[in-house]
Scaffold this active site. Structure first.
Site, mmCIF file in Angstrom:
data_model
loop_
_atom_site.group_PDB
_atom_site.id
_atom_site.type_symbol
_atom_site.label_atom_id
_atom_site.label_comp_id
_atom_site.label_asym_id
_atom_site.label_seq_id
_atom_site.Cartn_x
_atom_site.Cartn_y
_atom_site.Cartn_z
ATOM 1 N N PHE A 243 0.893 -1.006 0.119
ATOM 2 C CA PHE A 243 0.068 0.060 -0.015
ATOM 3 C C PHE A 243 0.735 1.380 -0.148
ATOM 4 O O PHE A 243 0.433 2.310 0.290
ATOM 5 C CB PHE A 243 -1.108 -0.090 0.861
ATOM 6 C CG PHE A 243 -1.866 -1.320 1.199
ATOM 7 C CD1 PHE A 243 -2.517 -1.703 0.371
ATOM 8 C CD2 PHE A 243 -1.707 -2.173 2.632
ATOM 9 C CE1 PHE A 243 -3.045 -2.987 0.346
ATOM 10 C CE2 PHE A 243 -2.345 -3.320 2.462
ATOM 11 C CZ PHE A 243 -3.009 -3.752 1.437
ATOM 12 N N GLY A 470 0.748 -8.517 -3.548
ATOM 13 C CA GLY A 470 -0.676 -9.356 -3.152
ATOM 14 C C GLY A 470 -1.675 -8.940 -4.299
ATOM 15 O O GLY A 470 -2.878 -9.500 -4.377
ATOM 16 N N THR A 471 -1.083 -8.224 -5.332
ATOM 17 C CA THR A 471 -1.950 -7.800 -6.429
ATOM 18 C C THR A 471 -2.625 -9.227 -7.544
ATOM 19 O O THR A 471 -3.367 -8.796 -8.119
ATOM 20 C CB THR A 471 -1.330 -6.734 -7.088
ATOM 21 O OG1 THR A 471 -0.035 -7.034 -7.366
ATOM 22 C CG2 THR A 471 -1.720 -5.465 -6.176
ATOM 23 N N ARG A 631 -7.970 -2.465 -20.532
ATOM 24 C CA ARG A 631 -8.276 -3.736 -20.473
ATOM 25 C C ARG A 631 -8.037 -4.346 -19.345
ATOM 26 O O ARG A 631 -6.968 -4.214 -18.505
ATOM 27 C CB ARG A 631 -7.406 -4.256 -21.551
ATOM 28 C CG ARG A 631 -7.569 -5.833 -21.941
ATOM 29 C CD ARG A 631 -6.677 -6.294 -23.023
ATOM 30 N NE ARG A 631 -7.210 -7.619 -23.566
ATOM 31 C CZ ARG A 631 -6.489 -8.293 -24.419
ATOM 32 N NH1 ARG A 631 -5.252 -7.600 -24.619
ATOM 33 N NH2 ARG A 631 -6.807 -9.461 -24.819
ATOM 34 N N ILE A 632 -9.071 -5.252 -18.722
ATOM 35 C CA ILE A 632 -8.832 -5.961 -17.638
ATOM 36 C C ILE A 632 -8.268 -7.251 -17.939
ATOM 37 O O ILE A 632 -8.767 -8.042 -18.730
ATOM 38 C CB ILE A 632 -10.292 -6.175 -16.911
ATOM 39 C CG1 ILE A 632 -10.589 -4.717 -16.735
ATOM 40 C CG2 ILE A 632 -10.112 -6.982 -15.549
ATOM 41 C CD1 ILE A 632 -9.966 -3.935 -15.487
ATOM 42 N N THR A 637 -8.704 -11.130 -10.186
ATOM 43 C CA THR A 637 -7.643 -10.564 -9.316
ATOM 44 C C THR A 637 -8.168 -9.095 -9.470
ATOM 45 O O THR A 637 -8.077 -8.275 -8.395
ATOM 46 C CB THR A 637 -6.537 -10.798 -9.803
ATOM 47 O OG1 THR A 637 -6.420 -10.482 -11.261
ATOM 48 C CG2 THR A 637 -6.014 -12.119 -9.662
ATOM 49 N N GLN A 641 -8.843 -6.082 -6.406
ATOM 50 C CA GLN A 641 -8.051 -4.899 -6.346
ATOM 51 C C GLN A 641 -9.167 -3.760 -6.043
ATOM 52 O O GLN A 641 -9.055 -3.168 -5.108
ATOM 53 C CB GLN A 641 -7.388 -4.795 -7.374
ATOM 54 C CG GLN A 641 -5.823 -5.242 -7.616
ATOM 55 C CD GLN A 641 -5.328 -5.158 -6.340
ATOM 56 O OE1 GLN A 641 -4.923 -4.165 -5.917
ATOM 57 N NE2 GLN A 641 -4.999 -6.253 -5.494
ATOM 58 N N GLY A 707 -4.612 -0.748 -9.083
ATOM 59 C CA GLY A 707 -4.302 -0.959 -7.573
ATOM 60 C C GLY A 707 -4.793 -0.050 -6.752
ATOM 61 O O GLY A 707 -5.027 -0.039 -5.640
ATOM 62 N N GLU A 708 -4.720 1.452 -7.360
ATOM 63 C CA GLU A 708 -5.306 2.458 -6.370
ATOM 64 C C GLU A 708 -6.329 3.149 -6.820
ATOM 65 O O GLU A 708 -7.070 3.647 -5.854
ATOM 66 C CB GLU A 708 -3.958 3.609 -6.557
ATOM 67 C CG GLU A 708 -2.979 2.944 -5.680
ATOM 68 C CD GLU A 708 -1.463 3.684 -6.023
ATOM 69 O OE1 GLU A 708 -1.055 4.289 -5.246
ATOM 70 O OE2 GLU A 708 -0.838 3.407 -7.215
#
Ligand code: MOS
Length: 743
Positions: A243, A470-471, A631-632, A637, A641, A707-708
């Protein structure tokens, strides 16, 4: 033929290792002769050490060494690490060097190391150190705000920017708003505390470390110890979250290396939970003033966002809360400023969505206030001011589907149920409200490299010195690699977290998926070309003499597009080459499109809340987040996130606050009993959705980071929902009982 894996809900490839406890985290690394290190924190916030009497400590059972500023190895001033990308603008580590002098600039600063045979013996001995301080008056109170100044060194991006003429436009505007918002100190609190196991072999050092950047850690520690970075190997295979607090290189890897050097033993230093509040940075307080000037219809004519946050006495970090105001809305007269005040605290650092998370609380609350003042729907107001190009540079977006995020989110939350005026919907004792806020985060990508290797058994092993915080990096990179060679996942392995692998950037700024997937894609494509070159040039191959452009990949083999029965398996190509493996290493540069487009991810956050004013209870009953992040690569996962990010935002809105006692200058709630984070019972139903449209100008896969962004906007959406429920505008986080009790 194997179907493409990118875009599928692939389970974590390291999931079984983690849930069965077989994944070795840094502190799990067991080495022969391991010694245990305790870092002793300063009790005072400012002054100097007059004397340390270590006789009792040294006499305690099992003690191997006591290291203080009087006997510690000398360290070199670090220059900034060459490996940190421009996300951090070369800012790599706190400038203060541990155990070099008697000065104390914050409570918790490490003033001694005790090394013993066991952890308990080290703790016992540490308690027997007698430390005399010369205490000086400290300042740990943001409210005093002495000596507010404009930072000149840009730690992140430019900090003070503007265009147009804010003052004139604000003075003329028919509608204005001037409001101040505050956020407290917060701490990252990953479940895994920071830890290092250090081992010397001659003058070569290996660090098993909890870091978001193995390359950066090697660079900084090498500089501090005055050795070449090639002599430092950093390994970080699994991380229990980061983080941001494992992004800068803090002191524990250097301290562990010093302890190992002094004792001649491998040494392990694990920070305590309390030290996670003082030794790995924090999200600083922010005091944010937002002024908006608008037309009667809600068009923004003037926007001013100014932020005061604190830094330490020994280094500078600026919380860039003004960033969202720079890109979120079309406005011709904008001024963004950042100011600092110095406190006796440890240096702040990025924490999930630095700037965007704190900044959207203020900006997106202010937009909501303006919407009520003008009696406009908050979504409509945002669409009136929609930035179709980057408002500062005028550049077109590489892709932006924020409008769709608002509408999809509105449908999912049931926006039509929202009352236009506050305090209009009630269910027995509880008032019900709905709020919206925008989410935003820049799309970063840095140069990264990867190695792709095909073994004689036809297994693909891809490697890069990146991190999985952890992502899901292990999983997603395996998918990307498998697709290029059209292999099933079981034939692919991805290695990371080791400076012996090809360099990759810090896992910060939500850039790992975009940066490393580009390198993996590039390296695997080059590997296919190399295999094709070997096969077409080999008389024994069915592909001999074929043109490389006719070759396709599939089912563990190369074949001719027009004659699929002419095929040669990967394993046979490698075997005939009489090598253990065929491998290529590639470095993927930055995007060529950087100067033409503006890149950013966006989203819309929605909250439904219930407020019982008799007891001041606020419950968040639903959260909806819809995001456009390109794009995912793996929806499963990615959803984790987004959900994790939104829970992080919920914690910020309702609970999280590091309490610094101004008199003592110490954190008083430095444990997870008193520093509250959401637990299952606090977390409502969370719905997430992604637009999932590839960004045509952002790497070969079109994936921006995720991630954020999920954290940004959540606190404002909740505060806005509270206003909608009960008409109370909460401008100070976290939202407490006091604010909501019926007067
Ligand atoms: Mo992140 S706060 O850039 O690790």
């Amino acid at each position: 033929m194997s179907a493409p894996l990118v875009g599928l809900d692939i389970e974590r490839v390291d999931g079984a290792l983690k849930v069965t406890g077989r994944a070795a985290y840094s502190a799990d690394v067991a080495l022969e002769g391991l010694a245990h290190v305790v870092a002793v924190p300063s009790r005072i916030a400012r002054g100097r050490i007059a004397r340390i009497d270590d006789r009792d400590a040294r006499a305690a059972p099992g003690v191997i060494a006591v290291i203080t500023h009087e006997n510690a190895p000398r360290l070199s001033k670090p220059v900034d690490s060459p490996y940190l990308p421009d996300v951090f603008r070369g800012k790599a580590a706190e400038r203060w060097l541990p155990l070099q002098d008697a000065e104390i600039a914050y409570a918790g600063q490490v003033i001694a190391l005790v090394v013993a045979e066991t952890l308990e013996q080290a703790q016992f001995a540490a308690a027997r150190l007698r430390i005399d301080y010369e205490t000086q008056a400290h300042d740990a109170d943001i409210a005093s705000r002495r000596d507010v100044y404009r930072p000149t060194s840009a730690v992140m991006h430019e900090l003070n920017v503007g265009w147009g003429d804010f003052d004139a436009a604000f003075a003329r505007a028919p509608a204005t708003l001037d409001a101040t918002y505050t956020t407290p100190i917060e701490n990252h609190n990953p479940i895994e505390p920071s830890a290092t196991v250090a081992a010397w072999d001659g003058d070569a050092l290996t660090l098993y470390d909890t870091t978001q950047t193995v390359m950066g850690t090697a660079g900084v520690v090498a500089q501090r110890l005055g050795i070449s970075h090639e002599r430092v190997r950093v390994v970080s295979r699994f991380l229990g979250g980061g983080f941001g607090c494992k992004g800068f290189v803090w002191h524990q890897p250097t301290l562990a290396a010093m302890a190992a050097r002094v004792t001649g033993r491998p040494a392990k230093l694990v920070l305590t939970r309390a030290q996670m509040f003082t030794s790995v940075g924090h999200r600083p307080h922010t005091l944010q003033r937002v002024r908006l000037g608008a037309s009667a219809g809600g068009q923004l004519l003037a926007l001013h966002h100014t932020t005061v946050s604190e830094t330490s006495k020994i280094d500078e970090y600026v919380e860039p809360a003004g960033f969202p105001a720079r890109s979120l809305y079309a406005c011709e007269n904008v001024r963004i400023e950042h100011e600092l005040t110095r406190l006796n605290v440890n240096t702040p650092t990025p924490m999930r969505g630095p700037g965007e998370t704190t900044g959207t609380f203020a900006l997106e609350s202010a937009l909501d206030e303006l919407a009520y003042a003008l009696d406009r729907d908050p979504i409509e107001l945002r669409l009136v001011n929609y930035a179709h190009r980057h408002p500062e540079t005028g550049r077109p977006w590489s892709s932006k589907r924020l409008e769709e995020c608002y509408w999809r989110g509105a449908r999912l939350i049931g926006w039509h149920r929202r009352a236009r005026r506050p305090g209009a919907r009630r269910d027995r004792r509880e008032w019900i409200g709905y709020g919206v806020a925008s989410a935003v985060f820049p799309a970063y990508r840095s140069p990264a490299s990867a190695r792709a290797r095909l073994t004689r058994d036809g297994e693909l092993v891809v490697a890069s010195a990146t991190q999985d915080i952890g992502t899901g990096t292990y999983t997603v990179m395996s998918q990307v690699a498998a697709d290029v060679l059209r292999l099933p996942l079981a034939r692919v392995r991805f290695e990371l977290g080791d400076t012996h692998l090809p360099p990759a950037p810090v896992s910060g700024g939500s850039q790992t998926a975009a940066s490393v997937s580009t390198a993996v894609h590039t390296a695997c494509s080059a590997l296919v070309a190399e295999l094709a070159r070997l096969a077409t040039g080999d008389r024994r191959s069915p592909l001999f003499g074929a043109d490389q452009s006719e070759i396709e990949t599939g089912d563990g083999a190369l074949f001719l597009r027009n004659r699929p029965n002419r095929r040669d398996s990967y394993a046979r190509i490698v075997q005939r080459a009489e090598r253990a493996h065929v491998e290529v290493t590639q470095r993927a540069p930055n995007d060529a499109h950087r100067e033409r487009f503006a890149f950013q991810s966006t989203g819309a956050q929605f909250a439904e809340v219930r407020v019982d004013r008799d007891i001041g209870r606020l419950r968040v009953t639903r959260l909806v987040g819809v995001f456009d992040a390109g794009r995912i690569l793996n929806p499963k996962t990615a959803r984790s996130q987004a959900v994790g990010g939104m829970i992080y935002g919920l914690g910020m809105a309702l609970m999280e606050r590091t309490l610094l006692d101004p008199g003592l200058g110490r954190v008083v709630n430095d444990n997870l009993g008193d520093y509250l984070v959401p637990v299952h019972a606090d977390i409502p139903a969370i719905e997430t959705a992604f637009i999932d449209e590839p960004d045509p100008y952002f790497g070969p896969l079109g994936a921006r980071g995720i991630g954020e962004i999920g954290t940004t906007g959540v606190a404002a959406a909740i505060a806005n929902a509270v206003y909608n429920a009960v008409g109370v505008r909460v401008r100070d986080l976290p939202i407490g009982v006091e604010a909501l009790l019926q007067p």
